[in-house]
Design a protein around this motif. Structure first.
Motif, mmCIF file in Angstrom:
data_model
loop_
_atom_site.group_PDB
_atom_site.id
_atom_site.type_symbol
_atom_site.label_atom_id
_atom_site.label_comp_id
_atom_site.label_asym_id
_atom_site.label_seq_id
_atom_site.Cartn_x
_atom_site.Cartn_y
_atom_site.Cartn_z
ATOM 1 N N SER A 163 0.854 -1.175 0.000
ATOM 2 C CA SER A 163 0.000 0.000 0.000
ATOM 3 C C SER A 163 0.897 1.234 0.000
ATOM 4 C CB SER A 163 -0.902 -0.008 1.240
ATOM 5 O OG SER A 163 -1.711 1.134 1.262
ATOM 6 N N TYR A 164 0.884 1.971 -1.106
ATOM 7 C CA TYR A 164 1.784 3.104 -1.264
ATOM 8 C C TYR A 164 1.026 4.179 -2.038
ATOM 9 C CZ TYR A 164 6.431 5.219 -1.600
ATOM 10 O OH TYR A 164 7.532 6.038 -1.471
ATOM 11 N N ARG A 165 0.256 4.977 -1.332
ATOM 12 C CA ARG A 165 -0.628 5.954 -1.964
ATOM 13 C C ARG A 165 0.146 7.175 -2.444
ATOM 14 N NH1 ARG A 165 -5.894 8.893 0.753
ATOM 15 N NH2 ARG A 165 -6.256 10.306 -0.991
ATOM 16 N N LEU A 166 -0.203 7.609 -3.659
ATOM 17 C CA LEU A 166 0.393 8.782 -4.265
ATOM 18 C C LEU A 166 -0.710 9.721 -4.729
ATOM 19 C CD1 LEU A 166 2.936 6.844 -6.488
ATOM 20 C CD2 LEU A 166 3.508 8.128 -4.435
ATOM 21 N N ASP A 167 -0.443 11.017 -4.735
ATOM 22 C CA ASP A 167 -1.379 12.016 -5.235
ATOM 23 C C ASP A 167 -0.808 12.594 -6.519
ATOM 24 O OD1 ASP A 167 -3.083 11.781 -2.973
ATOM 25 O OD2 ASP A 167 -1.778 13.143 -1.841
ATOM 26 N N LEU A 168 -1.635 12.632 -7.579
ATOM 27 C CA LEU A 168 -1.197 13.198 -8.848
ATOM 28 C C LEU A 168 -1.024 14.700 -8.713
ATOM 29 C CD1 LEU A 168 -0.615 12.715 -11.886
ATOM 30 C CD2 LEU A 168 -3.045 13.166 -12.288
ATOM 31 N N VAL A 169 0.149 15.204 -9.110
ATOM 32 C CA VAL A 169 0.441 16.631 -9.089
ATOM 33 C C VAL A 169 0.259 17.212 -10.487
ATOM 34 C CG1 VAL A 169 2.250 18.363 -8.689
ATOM 35 C CG2 VAL A 169 2.038 16.402 -7.157
ATOM 36 N N SER A 170 0.782 16.490 -11.498
ATOM 37 C CA SER A 170 0.643 16.966 -12.865
ATOM 38 C C SER A 170 0.833 15.822 -13.851
ATOM 39 C CB SER A 170 1.648 18.084 -13.165
ATOM 40 O OG SER A 170 2.959 17.565 -13.187
ATOM 41 N N SER A 171 0.344 16.059 -15.065
ATOM 42 C CA SER A 171 0.567 15.124 -16.165
ATOM 43 C C SER A 171 0.627 15.931 -17.456
ATOM 44 C CB SER A 171 -0.537 14.074 -16.240
ATOM 45 O OG SER A 171 -1.780 14.687 -16.516
ATOM 46 N N ALA A 172 1.507 15.517 -18.345
ATOM 47 C CA ALA A 172 1.656 16.188 -19.632
ATOM 48 C C ALA A 172 2.129 15.161 -20.649
ATOM 49 C CB ALA A 172 2.655 17.328 -19.523
ATOM 50 N N ALA A 173 1.631 15.293 -21.864
ATOM 51 C CA ALA A 173 2.022 14.365 -22.923
ATOM 52 C C ALA A 173 2.921 15.071 -23.926
ATOM 53 C CB ALA A 173 0.783 13.824 -23.626
ATOM 54 N N SER A 174 3.934 14.345 -24.405
ATOM 55 C CA SER A 174 4.807 14.874 -25.450
ATOM 56 C C SER A 174 4.195 14.559 -26.804
ATOM 57 C CB SER A 174 6.206 14.257 -25.349
ATOM 58 O OG SER A 174 6.175 12.909 -25.785
ATOM 59 N N THR A 175 4.757 15.116 -27.856
ATOM 60 C CA THR A 175 4.254 14.848 -29.207
ATOM 61 C C THR A 175 4.467 13.389 -29.613
ATOM 62 O OG1 THR A 175 6.349 15.596 -30.145
ATOM 63 C CG2 THR A 175 4.570 17.222 -29.992
ATOM 64 N N ASN A 176 5.415 12.712 -28.985
ATOM 65 C CA ASN A 176 5.669 11.294 -29.268
ATOM 66 C C ASN A 176 4.791 10.363 -28.437
ATOM 67 O OD1 ASN A 176 7.597 11.619 -31.266
ATOM 68 N ND2 ASN A 176 9.274 11.733 -29.817
ATOM 69 N N GLY A 177 3.902 10.918 -27.623
ATOM 70 C CA GLY A 177 2.993 10.094 -26.837
ATOM 71 C C GLY A 177 3.519 9.691 -25.476
ATOM 72 N N ILE A 178 4.665 10.198 -25.078
ATOM 73 C CA ILE A 178 5.194 9.924 -23.748
ATOM 74 C C ILE A 178 4.415 10.775 -22.757
ATOM 75 C CG2 ILE A 178 7.219 10.029 -22.236
ATOM 76 C CD1 ILE A 178 8.908 9.837 -24.843
ATOM 77 N N VAL A 179 3.923 10.150 -21.701
ATOM 78 C CA VAL A 179 3.185 10.883 -20.682
ATOM 79 C C VAL A 179 4.097 11.060 -19.474
ATOM 80 C CG1 VAL A 179 1.149 10.914 -19.195
ATOM 81 C CG2 VAL A 179 0.994 9.930 -21.498
ATOM 82 N N HIS A 180 4.301 12.319 -19.108
ATOM 83 C CA HIS A 180 5.143 12.648 -17.961
ATOM 84 C C HIS A 180 4.228 12.858 -16.761
ATOM 85 C CE1 HIS A 180 8.551 13.021 -20.634
ATOM 86 N NE2 HIS A 180 7.749 13.690 -21.451
ATOM 87 N N LEU A 181 4.384 12.008 -15.765
ATOM 88 C CA LEU A 181 3.527 12.018 -14.579
ATOM 89 C C LEU A 181 4.332 12.451 -13.364
ATOM 90 C CD1 LEU A 181 1.936 8.558 -15.343
ATOM 91 C CD2 LEU A 181 0.794 10.774 -15.574
ATOM 92 N N GLN A 182 3.730 13.304 -12.571
ATOM 93 C CA GLN A 182 4.367 13.759 -11.333
ATOM 94 C C GLN A 182 3.413 13.447 -10.180
ATOM 95 O OE1 GLN A 182 5.303 17.956 -11.258
ATOM 96 N NE2 GLN A 182 6.039 17.882 -9.167
ATOM 97 N N TYR A 183 3.902 12.629 -9.244
ATOM 98 C CA TYR A 183 3.113 12.235 -8.069
ATOM 99 C C TYR A 183 3.817 12.676 -6.793
ATOM 100 C CZ TYR A 183 0.547 9.011 -11.106
ATOM 101 O OH TYR A 183 -0.237 8.461 -12.095
ATOM 102 N N ARG A 184 3.042 12.982 -5.795
ATOM 103 C CA ARG A 184 3.563 13.300 -4.464
ATOM 104 C C ARG A 184 3.109 12.192 -3.526
ATOM 105 N NH1 ARG A 184 1.537 18.266 -3.898
ATOM 106 N NH2 ARG A 184 3.298 19.093 -5.037
ATOM 107 N N ARG A 185 3.992 11.792 -2.633
ATOM 108 C CA ARG A 185 3.649 10.776 -1.640
ATOM 109 C C ARG A 185 2.565 11.333 -0.729
ATOM 110 N NH1 ARG A 185 2.151 6.516 0.576
ATOM 111 N NH2 ARG A 185 3.441 5.422 2.109
ATOM 112 N N HIS A 186 1.487 10.563 -0.583
ATOM 113 C CA HIS A 186 0.396 10.964 0.288
ATOM 114 C C HIS A 186 0.818 10.731 1.732
ATOM 115 C CE1 HIS A 186 -3.830 11.766 1.206
ATOM 116 N NE2 HIS A 186 -3.671 10.892 2.169
ATOM 117 N N ARG A 187 0.804 11.773 2.527
ATOM 118 C CA ARG A 187 1.223 11.633 3.926
ATOM 119 C C ARG A 187 0.112 12.089 4.835
ATOM 120 N NH1 ARG A 187 6.131 9.452 3.384
ATOM 121 N NH2 ARG A 187 7.550 10.432 1.992
#
Length: 187
Positions: A163-187
């Motif tokens: 059990s390792y909960r994370l909160d999404l901070v941001s997401s962005a996709a590149s033109t090549n379809g790579i999705v950059h995800l940023q998560y923060r540890r839920h505390r």
């Protein structure tokens, strides 16, 4: 207190890292994002790090690459930046501004967190990432999800807490379809 941010590159849709020599590895390193990264926001993020943290295997691979491929956008950042390599077997570090952390992982990270604000970037490898997650030391996870089903490779999250909960901070996709995800540890 400094944050610890784990960066995970070359991660497939089926949850695998690109192991050297696999088709997924060839796919990842055939894309301009890897061969010639030019995302100014990401480069600024790397430049702003208090320290770049690596395990022994990642250190050996990255140092060999960055000290010879000096035209790569990461080279100047890493060649001049502060580096800490976590290893109990490495005795010397030839890469400039590198310190070896051979003690207890949690204690070594705690020492690095003290004395200022900002953040440290963990480049890998997988054993170090897993260890930091098991010890609940990762504050943020930045993951680059590639549009690829690898079928072979190393699972990043094997052996980490169930059990390792994370909160999404941001997401962005590149033109090549790579999705950059940023998560923060839920505390």
């Amino acid at each position: 207190m400094r944050k610890l941010i784990a960066t995970v590159f070359n991660y497939s849709l089926d949850g695998l890292l690109a192991d050297e020599g696999t088709d997924f590895w060839k796919f990842c390193f055939g894309l301009p994002e890897n061969s010639d990264p030019d995302d100014s926001e990401h480069l600024d993020f790397l430049r702003g790090a208090y320290a770049h943290i690596m395990g022994r295997t990642a250190y050996e691979g990255i140092s060999a690459s960055m000290t010879t491929a000096t035209e790569h956008p990461f080279a100047d950042i890493l060649n001049t930046g502060r580096k800490v390599v976590f290893s109990r077997t490495l005795k010397t570090a030839d890469w400039a501004d590198t310190t070896i952390a051979a003690g207890d992982t949690a204690e070594e990270i705690d020492k690095l967190r003290q004395g200022g604000d900002g953040y440290m970037v963990v480049w890998g490898g997988v054993s170090l990432w897993r260890s930091l997650m098991r010890l609940d030391l990762v504050d943020e996870l930045r993951l680059s999800l590639f549009p690829y089903v690898a079928g072979e490779g190393t699972r990043l999250f094997d052996g980490v807490p169930a059990s390792y909960r994370l909160d999404l901070v941001s997401s962005a996709a590149s033109t090549n379809g790579i999705v950059h995800l940023q998560y923060r540890r839920h505390r």
